[in-house]
Design a protein around this motif. Structure first.
Motif, PDB file in Angstrom:
ATOM      1  N   PRO A  13      28.527  17.478  48.466  1.00  0.00           N
ATOM      2  CA  PRO A  13      28.488  16.651  47.276  1.00  0.00           C
ATOM      3  C   PRO A  13      28.582  15.169  47.606  1.00  0.00           C
ATOM      4  O   PRO A  13      29.341  14.765  48.472  1.00  0.00           O
ATOM      5  N   ASN A  14      27.782  14.418  46.894  1.00  0.00           N
ATOM      6  CA  ASN A  14      27.774  12.977  47.055  1.00  0.00           C
ATOM      7  C   ASN A  14      28.900  12.380  46.202  1.00  0.00           C
ATOM      8  O   ASN A  14      28.904  12.539  44.993  1.00  0.00           O
ATOM      9  N   ILE A  53      35.396  22.520  38.168  1.00  0.00           N
ATOM     10  CA  ILE A  53      34.349  22.141  39.118  1.00  0.00           C
ATOM     11  C   ILE A  53      34.696  22.863  40.420  1.00  0.00           C
ATOM     12  O   ILE A  53      35.713  22.571  41.048  1.00  0.00           O
ATOM     13  N   SER A  55      33.930  23.495  43.966  1.00  0.00           N
ATOM     14  CA  SER A  55      33.230  23.067  45.169  1.00  0.00           C
ATOM     15  C   SER A  55      33.483  24.069  46.278  1.00  0.00           C
ATOM     16  O   SER A  55      34.632  24.409  46.554  1.00  0.00           O
ATOM     17  N   HIS A  58      35.117  21.482  49.100  1.00  0.00           N
ATOM     18  CA  HIS A  58      36.442  20.850  49.013  1.00  0.00           C
ATOM     19  C   HIS A  58      37.305  21.403  47.890  1.00  0.00           C
ATOM     20  O   HIS A  58      38.149  20.708  47.330  1.00  0.00           O
ATOM     21  N   SER A  90      19.289  13.916  38.676  1.00  0.00           N
ATOM     22  CA  SER A  90      20.202  12.793  38.844  1.00  0.00           C
ATOM     23  C   SER A  90      19.540  11.650  39.585  1.00  0.00           C
ATOM     24  O   SER A  90      18.488  11.813  40.214  1.00  0.00           O
ATOM     25  N   ASP A  92      20.498  10.441  42.268  1.00  0.00           N
ATOM     26  CA  ASP A  92      20.491  10.678  43.719  1.00  0.00           C
ATOM     27  C   ASP A  92      19.685  11.918  44.101  1.00  0.00           C
ATOM     28  O   ASP A  92      19.826  12.446  45.206  1.00  0.00           O
ATOM     29  N   PHE A  94      19.623  15.008  42.872  1.00  0.00           N
ATOM     30  CA  PHE A  94      20.175  16.336  42.639  1.00  0.00           C
ATOM     31  C   PHE A  94      19.555  16.854  41.340  1.00  0.00           C
ATOM     32  O   PHE A  94      19.235  16.061  40.462  1.00  0.00           O
ATOM     33  N   ARG A 130      27.359  13.219  32.958  1.00  0.00           N
ATOM     34  CA  ARG A 130      27.404  14.404  33.812  1.00  0.00           C
ATOM     35  C   ARG A 130      27.033  15.661  33.039  1.00  0.00           C
ATOM     36  O   ARG A 130      27.560  15.917  31.956  1.00  0.00           O
ATOM     37  N   ALA A 140      29.242  24.499  42.198  1.00  0.00           N
ATOM     38  CA  ALA A 140      29.075  23.389  41.251  1.00  0.00           C
ATOM     39  C   ALA A 140      27.668  22.814  41.283  1.00  0.00           C
ATOM     40  O   ALA A 140      27.453  21.660  40.948  1.00  0.00           O
ATOM     41  N   LEU A 141      26.698  23.647  41.650  1.00  0.00           N
ATOM     42  CA  LEU A 141      25.344  23.130  41.838  1.00  0.00           C
ATOM     43  C   LEU A 141      24.685  22.694  40.538  1.00  0.00           C
ATOM     44  O   LEU A 141      23.696  21.955  40.563  1.00  0.00           O
ATOM     45  N   GLN A 143      26.533  21.237  38.090  1.00  0.00           N
ATOM     46  CA  GLN A 143      27.408  20.230  37.441  1.00  0.00           C
ATOM     47  C   GLN A 143      26.918  18.842  37.858  1.00  0.00           C
ATOM     48  O   GLN A 143      27.612  18.087  38.538  1.00  0.00           O
ATOM     49  N   VAL A 144      25.720  18.510  37.440  1.00  0.00           N
ATOM     50  CA  VAL A 144      24.990  17.350  37.966  1.00  0.00           C
ATOM     51  C   VAL A 144      25.584  16.030  37.470  1.00  0.00           C
ATOM     52  O   VAL A 144      25.604  15.754  36.269  1.00  0.00           O
ATOM     53  N   LYS A 145      26.047  15.224  38.423  1.00  0.00           N
ATOM     54  CA  LYS A 145      26.549  13.892  38.103  1.00  0.00           C
ATOM     55  C   LYS A 145      25.379  12.908  37.989  1.00  0.00           C
ATOM     56  O   LYS A 145      24.320  13.133  38.528  1.00  0.00           O
ATOM     57  N   TRP A 146      25.617  11.798  37.299  1.00  0.00           N
ATOM     58  CA  TRP A 146      24.680  10.656  37.224  1.00  0.00           C
ATOM     59  C   TRP A 146      23.290  11.082  36.753  1.00  0.00           C
ATOM     60  O   TRP A 146      22.262  10.737  37.364  1.00  0.00           O
TER      61      TRP A 146
HETATM   62  N1  LIG Z   1      24.268  13.882  41.286  1.00  0.00           N
HETATM   63  C1  LIG Z   1      24.966  14.769  42.018  1.00  0.00           C
HETATM   64  N2  LIG Z   1      25.647  15.725  41.366  1.00  0.00           N
HETATM   65  C2  LIG Z   1      26.359  16.640  42.077  1.00  0.00           C
HETATM   66  C3  LIG Z   1      26.351  16.612  43.480  1.00  0.00           C
HETATM   67  C4  LIG Z   1      25.627  15.581  44.141  1.00  0.00           C
HETATM   68  O1  LIG Z   1      25.604  15.457  45.386  1.00  0.00           O
HETATM   69  N3  LIG Z   1      24.944  14.682  43.369  1.00  0.00           N
HETATM   70  N4  LIG Z   1      27.033  17.578  44.194  1.00  0.00           N
HETATM   71  C5  LIG Z   1      27.367  18.802  43.482  1.00  0.00           C
HETATM   72  C6  LIG Z   1      28.328  19.582  44.242  1.00  0.00           C
HETATM   73  S1  LIG Z   1      27.718  20.471  45.561  1.00  0.00           S
HETATM   74  C7  LIG Z   1      29.651  19.591  43.913  1.00  0.00           C
HETATM   75  S2  LIG Z   1      30.749  20.560  44.741  1.00  0.00           S
HETATM   76  C8  LIG Z   1      30.169  18.783  42.792  1.00  0.00           C
HETATM   77  C9  LIG Z   1      31.341  17.900  43.201  1.00  0.00           C
HETATM   78  O2  LIG Z   1      31.899  17.376  42.052  1.00  0.00           O
HETATM   79  P1  LIG Z   1      33.101  16.374  42.121  1.00  0.00           P
HETATM   80  O3  LIG Z   1      32.596  15.131  42.783  1.00  0.00           O
HETATM   81  O4  LIG Z   1      33.500  16.149  40.688  1.00  0.00           O
HETATM   82  O5  LIG Z   1      34.181  17.046  42.912  1.00  0.00           O
HETATM   83  O6  LIG Z   1      29.185  17.950  42.202  1.00  0.00           O
HETATM   84  C10 LIG Z   1      27.909  18.518  42.078  1.00  0.00           C
HETATM   85  N5  LIG Z   1      27.055  17.584  41.403  1.00  0.00           N
END
Ligand SMILES: Nc1nc2c(c(=O)[nH]1)N[C@H]1C(S)=C(S)[C@@H](COP(=O)(O)O)O[C@H]1N2
Ligand SMILES: [Mo]
Length: 154
Positions: A13-14, A53, A55, A58, A90, A92, A94, A130, A140-141, A143-146
């Motif tokens: 995870p980034n 979440i 992971s 971690h 996302s 980045d 993802f 998110r 958490a694949l 649970q896409v951030k950004w």
């Molecule tokens: N945009 C984005 N979302 C992502 C990821 C990422 O690398 N980029 N990694 C994923 C993975 S593999 C994990 S384990 C979780 C980590 O979430 P956290 O940073 O809240 O612990 O975000 C998920 N969402």
């Protein structure tokens, strides 16, 4: 439906936001609609308690209560007709895909575009905006951030 891609996932995870811009672009029927968090906050807000979440790298964090807009709300709201799936991508690179059938099955705890975590505005560092898919409990694949783009597929 578009190309059925294989997600470029690594369980790595980034932790760093790729940029500062929390807006996303809704791509729907040839239109590109820019949505700021404020635009999403103007739609019906839903709260989901007891989200984790998970992971594989971690450990698990949570439980969190996330607040935001149901992902399935956007195609309806912005006039998509016979859509079949939504890609959530996302900044980045993802991404994940949710089919309309899945979103219907998940309606009791709808996948959210989340902007609130435990009653507080989510920070960019925490993933604003998110995607939260509460049904995903083994990793958490999804649970896409950004989230930078939501693409409605017909
Ligand atoms: N945009 C984005 N979302 C992502 C990821 C990422 O690398 N980029 N990694 C994923 C993975 S593999 C994990 S384990 C979780 C980590 O979430 P956290 O940073 O809240 O612990 O975000 C998920 N969402
Ligand atoms: Mo992960």
């Amino acid at each position: 439906m578009d190309d059925d891609w294989t997600p470029p996932y690594a369980h790595d995870p980034n932790p760093h936001p790729p940029d500062d811009d929390p807006a996303l672009v809704l791509v729907l029927g040839g239109r590109r609609i820019r949505l700021e968090p404020a635009d999403l906050l103007a739609l019906l807000q839903i709260e989901l308690a007891d989200c984790y979440i998970v992971s594989t790298g971690h450990g698990t964090s949570g439980p969190f209560t996330f607040g935001g807009v149901a992902l399935a709300e956007l195609p309806a709201r912005y006039g998509a007709g016979a859509w079949r799936a939504v890609d959530v991508i996302s900044a980045d690179g993802f991404r994940t895909r949710l089919s309309r059938d899945e979103l219907a099955r998940f309606a009791a705890r709808p996948p959210l575009l989340a902007m609130v975590i435990d009653g507080m505005a989510m920070t960019r560092g925490q993933g604003l905006v998110r995607l939260i898919v509460p049904q995903e409990t083994d990793d958490a694949l999804r649970q896409v951030k950004w989230v930078a783009e939501v693409r409605v597929l017909v």
